[in-house]
Enzyme design. Sequence first.
Site, PDB file in Angstrom:
ATOM      1  N   CYS A  22      48.880  30.951  30.425  1.00  0.00           N
ATOM      2  CA  CYS A  22      48.031  31.152  29.236  1.00  0.00           C
ATOM      3  C   CYS A  22      48.415  30.134  28.174  1.00  0.00           C
ATOM      4  CB  CYS A  22      48.200  32.573  28.699  1.00  0.00           C
ATOM      5  SG  CYS A  22      47.739  33.866  29.853  1.00  0.00           S
ATOM      6  N   CYS A  96      53.534  41.226  32.725  1.00  0.00           N
ATOM      7  CA  CYS A  96      52.419  40.469  32.136  1.00  0.00           C
ATOM      8  C   CYS A  96      51.513  41.402  31.346  1.00  0.00           C
ATOM      9  CB  CYS A  96      51.623  39.776  33.232  1.00  0.00           C
ATOM     10  SG  CYS A  96      50.106  38.981  32.654  1.00  0.00           S
ATOM     11  N   GLU A 287      23.347  36.221  49.527  1.00  0.00           N
ATOM     12  CA  GLU A 287      24.769  35.897  49.455  1.00  0.00           C
ATOM     13  C   GLU A 287      25.264  35.620  50.872  1.00  0.00           C
ATOM     14  OE1 GLU A 287      28.626  35.342  49.012  1.00  0.00           O
ATOM     15  OE2 GLU A 287      27.353  35.563  47.231  1.00  0.00           O
ATOM     16  N   CYS A 362      30.519  29.311  35.905  1.00  0.00           N
ATOM     17  CA  CYS A 362      31.941  29.415  35.571  1.00  0.00           C
ATOM     18  C   CYS A 362      32.554  28.032  35.398  1.00  0.00           C
ATOM     19  CB  CYS A 362      32.688  30.213  36.643  1.00  0.00           C
ATOM     20  SG  CYS A 362      32.601  29.495  38.297  1.00  0.00           S
TER      21      CYS A 362
END
Length: 403
Positions: A22, A96, A287, A362
Amino acid sequence: MSVTAAPAASCALHDAGTCRSCPHLSLPMPDQLAAKQSRVAALLAEHVPAELWQAPAASAPTGFRNKAKMAVAGTAARPTLGILDGAGCGVDLRTCPLHVPAIEAALPVLADLITELGLRPYDVPARRGELKYLLVTASPDDDLMVRFVLRSRRYLERLRAAVPDLHRRLPQLAVAAINIQSVHQAVIEGPEEIVLTEEDRLLMRLSLPSPELGGQAGRRAESVELPLYLPTRSFFQTNTAVAEALYATARAWAEEAEPDRVWDLFCGVGGFALALAAPGRRVLGVEVSASAIDGARAAADLMGLDPALVRFEADDARVLDPAARAQRPDLLVVNPPRRGIGEQLATRIEASGVERVLYSSCNPRTLAADLAHLPSMRVVRSRLFDMFPHTEHAEVLVELVRD
């Protein structure tokens, strides 16, 4: 759903330099989101004028990850669950703060199971051992899917026998499975899946927020439930709340056009197709993954949708030609992987005459490349979804109409 902006998150692993997954964690959330919006807008500036961007959908700073992909290392007596460092040694990330509470609570139980069963973690440098990964997914109801990625079937019966006790310790366990990944490569999953429980898919009951009612600021219609089934080897967005915002936005934009026929290419487990289903509307989801299609059909059945109107097919969406099939869609939804839809499919869409497209991306870079192959279509609105806060990753939804 836009989550109220929050200050910078805190993580001892990040502060100690143990994990750098991150990179922007130390920045306040509003600053992160503004910088991400600016970067994405710059990448897409040629195709998306600044005034067409809607307010971004923000994320909670912590507790948002509905899945954990934990590399297993160390020893059976002292396993690490997390990532591997540059030397292939384990870095434990059980603390986390990004995982949802159900996963956070499950990881210590699973680590104890590894020790009790003597499951030997895979040693990457030595190329020895069996247990490579633990893959844990949590539903909005806190039900769990747990998958053990193994090098071979050596521990199969040992794990199968342990399932009743594991279910006692994790009552929310819905699905347990073993995946066989035998090759020494940086590939998480292999082709063989062995389900150890009666259930072979996880029910994700999403709640899609409704837009504000016109002229009545702050007042909303009731939310819409969207149940999705996740087979063991299927994709779902990592951030449930932001995924709900993404599907809700697509639903709201689509409803304004009132399409009669909708195609959802790269439909996965059917999220967009099922969110856009409506009385009398014909919906087709396509798909390549047969197991994902099975999940989509099961969800459509659970929703009571007419199978003659809402259909799902296992096929390669990249080779479909909307112009070559009877009764082309009024609305085409595409939700491709990071590589985008590619020039060939974009060219077919360009020539198809389809009037409206919702493109969920994305990867803004491949989105920009694909938009360049759709010259007769223009973006009329766009929105950023912060699916992965603290990183550069961005999810974008754009609506295109034909000039």
